[in-house]
Design an enzyme around this catalytic site. Sequence first.
Site, PDB file in Angstrom:
ATOM      1  N   SER A   1       0.810  -1.231   0.000  1.00  0.00           N
ATOM      2  CA  SER A   1       0.000   0.000   0.000  1.00  0.00           C
ATOM      3  C   SER A   1       0.838   1.274   0.000  1.00  0.00           C
ATOM      4  CB  SER A   1      -0.919   0.025   1.226  1.00  0.00           C
ATOM      5  OG  SER A   1      -0.150  -0.054   2.409  1.00  0.00           O
TER       6      SER A   1
ATOM      7  N   ASP B   1      -4.309   7.585   8.052  1.00  0.00           N
ATOM      8  CA  ASP B   1      -5.154   6.665   8.813  1.00  0.00           C
ATOM      9  C   ASP B   1      -4.263   6.002   9.864  1.00  0.00           C
ATOM     10  OD1 ASP B   1      -3.776   4.627   7.519  1.00  0.00           O
ATOM     11  OD2 ASP B   1      -5.425   4.099   6.166  1.00  0.00           O
TER      12      ASP B   1
ATOM     13  N   HIS C   1      -1.176   4.406   7.518  1.00  0.00           N
ATOM     14  CA  HIS C   1      -0.493   4.986   6.354  1.00  0.00           C
ATOM     15  C   HIS C   1      -0.155   6.459   6.509  1.00  0.00           C
ATOM     16  CE1 HIS C   1      -2.827   1.473   4.932  1.00  0.00           C
ATOM     17  NE2 HIS C   1      -1.690   1.218   4.316  1.00  0.00           N
TER      18      HIS C   1
END
Length: 365
Positions: free
Chosen positions: A47, A339, A342
């Site tokens: 990610s 978040d 991340h």
Amino acid sequence: MASSSAHMTSLPLLFLISVTCLASMVQSSQTRPMNNTVSAIYVFGDSTVDPGNNNYIKALFKANWYPYGKDFINHTATGRFTNGKLATDFIASYVGIKEVIPAYLDPNITLEDMMSGVAFASAASGYDPVTASMSNAIHVPKQLDYFKDMKTKLEQSIGEERTQEHIKKSVFIISAGTNDFVLNYFNGVPLRRYSISVSDYQNLVLDQAKGLYQGLWDEGARKIVVAGLPPMGCVPAVITIHSSKTQGCYEDYNTVAQAFNDKLQDELSNMQNKLASDGAKIVYIDIFKPLDDIIKNYTKNGYDVPDSGCCGTGLIETSFMCNRAASLCTDASKYVFFDSIHPTEKAYHDVFESIIPVINYVITN
Ligand SMILES: *[C@@H]1O[C@H](CO)[C@@H](O)[C@H](O)[C@H]1NC(C)=O
Ligand SMILES: *[C@@H]1O[C@H](CO)[C@@H](O)[C@H](O)[C@H]1NC(C)=O
Ligand SMILES: *[C@@H]1O[C@H](CO)[C@@H](O)[C@H](O)[C@H]1NC(C)=O
Ligand SMILES: *[C@@H]1O[C@H](CO)[C@@H](O)[C@H](O)[C@H]1NC(C)=O
């Protein structure tokens, strides 16, 4: 801090040489060497570098809804797990190739997009294929297969010889490994850590990683840039899980990350030494130190909040839990994390700035 000096002494010689030479070559940190001949950037991993491939598969973890992307171009939620751009997007525009790097699985992707660079990365993936299988993400060997498919398309369009030349001049960026430890080894079901020691697991992950680097080399890649692990004990969700044992960062995870990074650097410098005469530029990028500095010296670095994300409570929410109904901070650039897992665009930009000397070394001949 003892571990950080050990870290320094084990830096590959090549890396030190490149940074030292470049310090004299590069006038300002933002001045890109004008004679770079990079043709494309291809990206693999998780990610931290996925621009939205998970949108197009039945993956558990996605981020193609508000508030993700709220500060991106056109305020679009592309599937990037942050409020804006990723470090790889900043690298692409710095190198002068394109503004942002699109997802390979986007059905609207064109041959021109492929010629200048796409990302094969998938959120929640890792070097260990088991990690990706836990959430139906795209494992690393499959990402390499997608690259081979794309290469075939290029060959059909511009021929084998030009494709080979194109790939030789492309930069390959890999960022993975955190999920192998945080999602799989330490917290997965069943717990890998009951059946294998952390050191043996590091070696297993490293073997898988080598498989990717060798696979790319065999396909003609010469400029290969590998990011090490971040201080994964400082991720807000990790701090939440271990809140009974820790006040700030959970340093046990950071120790594991640094030990893995040492092994990774050794491996990459071995590869570089072995392949230098064939035109290799295989380099390690240290993201641990810049992020550790951002988090632990957050005020000096212009942040207000280093230990919880902007979205929701900031302690647990990621992916589907970070959504329109969640509360949101007013200024994400004051947060290190968007978040609970991340980084924000601001943090990605700071990391990008810290690695510019290495990028300069890789993109020049
Ligand atoms: C943003 O919107 C403009 C106008 O609709 C469009 O031309 C451009 O391609 C969009 N950019 C991105 C990155 O989506
Ligand atoms: C692809 O392009 C079409 C037409 O421009 C657009 O309607 C569609 O939303 C795009 N799909 C994606 C996944 O971006
Ligand atoms: C924080 O800043 C101080 C002073 O600049 C520096 O010595 C220290 O290494 C930094 N901490 C981290 C974790 O980088
Ligand atoms: C590229 O530019 C740098 C900095 O000006 C210079 O040192 C280097 O020799 C140049 N390389 C080539 C291949 O022209």
